[in-house]
Design an enzyme around this catalytic site. Structure first.
Site, mmCIF file in Angstrom:
data_model
loop_
_atom_site.group_PDB
_atom_site.id
_atom_site.type_symbol
_atom_site.label_atom_id
_atom_site.label_comp_id
_atom_site.label_asym_id
_atom_site.label_seq_id
_atom_site.Cartn_x
_atom_site.Cartn_y
_atom_site.Cartn_z
ATOM 1 N N ASP A 163 0.713 -1.261 -0.081
ATOM 2 C CA ASP A 163 -0.047 0.185 -0.011
ATOM 3 C C ASP A 163 0.811 1.368 -0.067
ATOM 4 O O ASP A 163 1.923 1.150 -0.261
ATOM 5 C CB ASP A 163 -0.915 -0.049 1.302
ATOM 6 C CG ASP A 163 -2.366 0.413 0.932
ATOM 7 O OD1 ASP A 163 -2.367 1.659 0.749
ATOM 8 O OD2 ASP A 163 -3.363 -0.286 0.822
ATOM 9 N N HIS A 219 -2.848 5.952 3.292
ATOM 10 C CA HIS A 219 -3.870 4.773 2.999
ATOM 11 C C HIS A 219 -3.234 3.768 3.527
ATOM 12 O O HIS A 219 -3.829 3.003 4.202
ATOM 13 C CB HIS A 219 -4.088 4.526 1.652
ATOM 14 C CG HIS A 219 -5.147 3.880 1.218
ATOM 15 N ND1 HIS A 219 -4.840 2.416 0.702
ATOM 16 C CD2 HIS A 219 -6.375 3.871 0.892
ATOM 17 C CE1 HIS A 219 -6.043 1.867 0.553
ATOM 18 N NE2 HIS A 219 -6.970 2.873 0.593
ATOM 19 N N SER A 384 -11.388 -1.108 0.473
ATOM 20 C CA SER A 384 -9.944 -0.895 1.139
ATOM 21 C C SER A 384 -9.785 -1.637 2.539
ATOM 22 O O SER A 384 -9.086 -2.058 2.851
ATOM 23 C CB SER A 384 -9.396 0.352 1.063
ATOM 24 O OG SER A 384 -9.070 0.749 -0.387
#
Length: 946
Positions: A163, A219, A384
């Site tokens: 990520d 993220h 996600s």
């Protein structure tokens, strides 16, 4: 702290609501491709092709990966994958055809950039339930607290978080990171894995050891917190993985030389001990064999559970990497188990998990609102954050059941969910949300069953199937969990356009990990003969049952009625599109089956019809500049195939036109409607060519004078030592333009050495041979595109550029235009031009096939036989022995010639008077052409010999 280029990559993929066919491909890394060598090949075989492309930087992509093992069926070899840097002027399709043409390469692909799937936490996105944002409600929803009573995992189980960078100092993350104590930070590669000082994960995007926090992309911190935030530390939240650790791997660039590296991170995670790998990123479409190879390596070679977010598209589409094989695809639901508004749904989704208002570590603020450093939290939404819940559950299962393979862990997760299809709110998505919502307690305590189709093989293997096709489907089934009794797979078509004629496969009793296949008695299917919309996806359902009540559905898709047809009656297999192109309908070479000869593989990277009447009025669908193609032609009628046809074993019909020019407009088209017919034969003597006939009608109010028509071909004939070693030439006697492969090292023979186009009917021939390596300033230079003016030049130059060869002495990437000049075409009038597409091992065979094509076209294809002079008789016809020829008085015979399908004279006999007999004994049955030379000229008649 790193400065950033990542913010541009932090895109939202929400509410697309489009069909899969309409979705654009994801962005790619410019100037870079990956290729995979065939087994036994070495990079040395690519030297000539790479030189022709001016490519550089060939290097192995994964030099330290594990070799495939016979103990792991289906494992993949990544050691043959190489990365290549290309000049900005070389388009992907050019690189693909040159490299594939070596015969040493399995695939050539771009490197896609896959995006993170963060969905913003604001009212407009409708992804936040404000009453739930302050607590981890989802842990109770998925039975996490009870599951932790069974096991809390262990620090030896590592989840790879591929990520954005992670806030390594966050209070709930810093103690959960898996460090590599075998390679401390000292400037050396202590563990010999090819990475220097990879003590705390790795930054694959920028190739350094700093995979930490970036203020523009948080993220990675959000995802890591869901899966692995520290528990029992009296701070913040509890990650579902509890005692399991995570490995931070950054995949987004923040330096000028960085690039997206999601799949490199998957391989890194697999090679560095991650038993579970999470991918909370992706994009619709853009299927890639390279990406599938990387995932297969992790899942099969390295036995890692690979988990991916299904996407935030709110659509029934394929989303990658979630839709690849060996991936656990996870979509999202709310706190009430209703599908999240933006969550993707499809038959490839395996399961769902909570994906709205997920409280997790934020990793954004250095100091929180309460004044504590690295202690910020936020509620977020999107698939996600559903995916890392499933990944963490997989980690707990791996600790609880260490004997299970990755495939078995995924099976346990799928078969222990809580079914949510029965909820009224989910009725619209029933069957497309997987088996249900994650239940961690059941995954750790239940004794489920799962037998599964692990491979589907369609025979014949095609990218798409035409109306009327019949096919077979073989499956490989494996029982992954508890033993089953009386197992059966039943195939059902969910499409009205596919009928299952034989759809049951009984496997009986199967032990754990046993496998079975119906390859000797496959399922049989038939495609409807008519009424199928263009580019229809048909879904087939496997229903797997046993006598103990187990039932599990899987799905497989096939594409029907594509917007092209394939003529494959003989040794030359050719795709024809509905808009005038040959081989493929796009420059990427993915829509169509190309042009192949015998076992050659594709030998035509681009081809199609060209029309022109001036340097500014040209119509085509060929390349232009900037990697784009012109879109002059639009379809009037879908390409269709008839087998057999009235004149050939296979016939195709296509209708298309360009736009009609309007005075004062910038439209640079010609204004012609085209009816195209194509013919292919299976009989000996006609197996090396396909005839293309074009009827051209002037739609404008002006006379087109002149009108040029031709076929552009960018041949790529394979050479043993590089695809660029081609040359082009012209046979004046036959109006035959052709390309040929130059010989390789002594003793090597190209699989197909010659291919070309012959003008069969039309006006004055025109042939232009183009050297792909032409320098700047050349009349035609394809390296910077193919302009309208260059296309007109190629059509209108007659044979001035045909008498000398292109590509000599050393060979090059060559192309040709073979065409004709029609003096005039009045408004509303029509004319016909025809060409033969040919391929052969030798020039002599190519020329013989060109002659045969001319004979066949002249003798077989006319819709009505030419009117014979009164009193001209040829009988009996069909004949078996003697053939009698009679003319009325005054015409007088001089000579009889009988030609076979290749145009060769097989009988010749002088004659006189008005009658003669020709002996046909000893000739093979088939079609012949009789030519009777008389005092008034030559008369011809088709003769069939039985």
């Amino acid at each position: 702290m790193k400065n950033t280029l990542r913010a541009l990559l932090f895109l939202l993929i929400i509410g697309l609501g489009q069909s899969a066919m309409a979705l654009p491909a994801p962005p790619t890394i410019p100037g870079r491709v990956v290729l995979k060598l065939r087994p036994g090949q070495t990079p040395a075989v690519l030297e000539a092709a790479l030189n022709a492309l001016s490519a550089h930087g060939l290097q192995p992509k994964f030099p330290h990966t594990q070799a495939p093992s016979a103990e792991r069926p289906g494992s993949v070899d990544l050691r043959g994958i190489y990365q290549v840097e290309l000049p900005a002027t070389v388009p992907l399709d050019r690189a693909r055809t040159v490299l594939l043409g070596t015969g040493a390469v399995e695939y050539v692909e771009p490197l896609y950039i896959r995006q993170p799937l963060y969905q913003p936490n604001d009212p407009r996105a409708d992804s936040t339930l404000t009453s739930l944002t302050a607590s981890q409600f989802y842990l109770k929803q998925i039975r996490a607290y009870r599951a932790w009573d069974v096991t809390r995992g262990d620090s030896s189980i590592v989840i790879g978080i591929t990520d954005g960078g992670v806030r390594l100092t966050h209070e709930d993350l810093r103690q959960q990171i898996k460090h590599n104590y075998a390679d401390p930070v000292n400037g050396r590669d202590d563990d010999g894995d090819g990475y220097v000082d990879n003590f705390t994960g790795w930054d694959l995007a920028n190739n350094d050891n700093d995979c930490g926090y970036d203020i523009n992309i948080i993220h990675g911190s959000l995802v890591a917190g869901v899966a692995a935030a520290r528990t029992d530390n009296g701070l913040g939240i509890a990650g579902l993985g509890n005692r399991c650790r995570f490995l931070p791997l950054n995949i987004y660039p923040n330096t000028p030389t960085g690039s997206f590296a999601g799949y490199e991170a998957i391989v890194y995670a697999a090679d560095h001990g991650c038993q579970v790998i999470n991918m909370s990123w992706g994009a619709p479409g853009g299927y890639s064999r390279f990406e599938q190879d990387a995932i297969t390596y992790a899942a099969v070679n390295r036995d890692a559970v690979v988990v991916a977010a299904a996407g935030n598209t709110s659509a029934d589409i394929l989303f990658y990497p979630a839709s690849y094989d060996h991936v656990l695809s996870v979509s999202g639901v709310s706190s009430t188990d209703q599908k999240s508004p933006a969550a993707t749904f499809n038959h490839r989704v395996d399961m769902v998990a909570p994906g709205l208002s997920i409280l997790t570590t934020q990793g954004y603020h250095t100091v929180s609102a309460g004044g504590v450093a690295d202690a910020d939290y936020v509620a977020v939404g999107g698939t996600s954050f559903a995916a890392p819940l499933a990944a963490a559950a997989a980690a707990l299962v791996r600790w609880r059941f260490p004997q299970l393979t990755a495939a078995q862990v995924m099976a346990r997760l799928r078969q222990t969910t809580d079914n949510i299809d029965g909820l009224p709110a989910n009725a619209a998505w029933a069957g497309r949300l997987g088996t249900g919502r994650l239940n961690v307690l059941r995954a750790l305590t239940a004794s489920p069953k799962e037998a599964r189709v692990i491979a589907s093989t369609f025979l014949p293997a095609r990218p798409a199937y035409a109306p009327g096709d019949t096919l077979r489907l073989a499956v490989d089934v494996q029982n992954l969990l508890q033993p089953v009794a009386g197992l059966t797979v039943t195939l059902t078509s969910l499409s009205p356009y596919v009928t299952v004629r034989q759809g049951s496969f009984a496997m009986g009793n199967m032990a754990t990990l046993a496998r079975a296949t119906n390859f000797t008695a496959p399922f049989r299917l038939a495609v409807a003969a008519s009424g199928i919309p263009l580019n229809t996806t048909a879904t087939l359902r496997y229903r797997i049952t046993d006598t103990g009540g187990f039932q599990y559905d899987q799905f497989v898709d096939l594409l029907l009625n594509p917007d092209y047809v394939v003529l494959d009656a003989n040794d030359l297999v050719l795709s024809l599109t509905s808009r005038g192109n040959l081989a493929f309908d796009n420059l990427a070479g993915t829509v169509g089956m190309g042009l192949s000869y015998r076992t050659s593989g594709n030998i035509l990277s681009e081809g199609g019809l060209l029309l022109a009447t001036s340097p500014t009025r040209v119509s085509d669908r060929l390349r232009t500049s900037g990697g784009q193609s012109r879109q002059s032609f639009f379809s009037l009628r879908q390409a269709t195939r008839q087998q057999p046809g009235p004149r050939a074993d296979q016939e195709a019909r296509v209708a298309f036109q360009d736009t009609i020019p309007v005075a004062g407009s910038r439209v640079r088209s010609v204004g012609v409607a085209v009816r195209q017919r194509a013919y292919a034969w299976a009989m000996p003597g006609r197996r090396d060519f396909v005839v293309l006939e074009y009827s051209l009608k002037n739609l404008t109010a002006d006379t087109l004078k002149p009108l040029y028509a031709g076929i552009f071909t960018d041949w790529d004939l394979p050479n043993p030592d590089g695809a660029a070693r081609n040359a082009a030439a012209y046979d004046t006697a036959r109006a035959l333009g052709y390309c040929y492969a130059l010989g390789g090292p002594a003793g090597t023979t190209p699989p197909v050495a010659y291919a070309g186009i012959r003008l069969l009917r039309g006006g004055t021939p025109a042939v232009y041979s183009i050297d792909g390596g032409a320098p700047a300033g050349s009349p035609i230079r394809l390296a910077d595109g193919f302009s309208v003016a260059e296309k007109f030049l190629a059509l209108s130059s007659g044979t001035a550029r045909a008498q000398r060869t292109a590509g000599l002495p050393d060979g090059a990437d060559v192309s040709q235009v073979v065409g004709t000049r029609l003096a005039r075409l009045a408004p509303g009038d029509s004319t016909t031009v025809a060409f033969a597409v040919l391929a052969a091992p030798t020039l002599a065979q190519l020329q013989a096939s060109a002659d045969a094509a001319a004979t066949v076209y002249g003798a077989v294809l006319p819709t009505r036989p030419a009117a014979l002079p009164a009193g001209f008789s040829v009988y009996p016809n069909p004949a078996t022995g003697l053939l009698r020829v009679e003319l009325t008085a005054g015409l007088g015979l001089r000579e009889l010639l009988l030609c076979n399908a290749l145009g060769q004279v097989v009988r010749q006999q002088a004659a006189s008077g008005t009658a003669a007999a020709l002996d046909l004994a000893g000739l093979a049955p088939g079609l012949y052409v009789l030519r009777a030379q008389g005092t008034g000229g030559i008369l011809t008649q088709n003769v069939v010999l039985r």
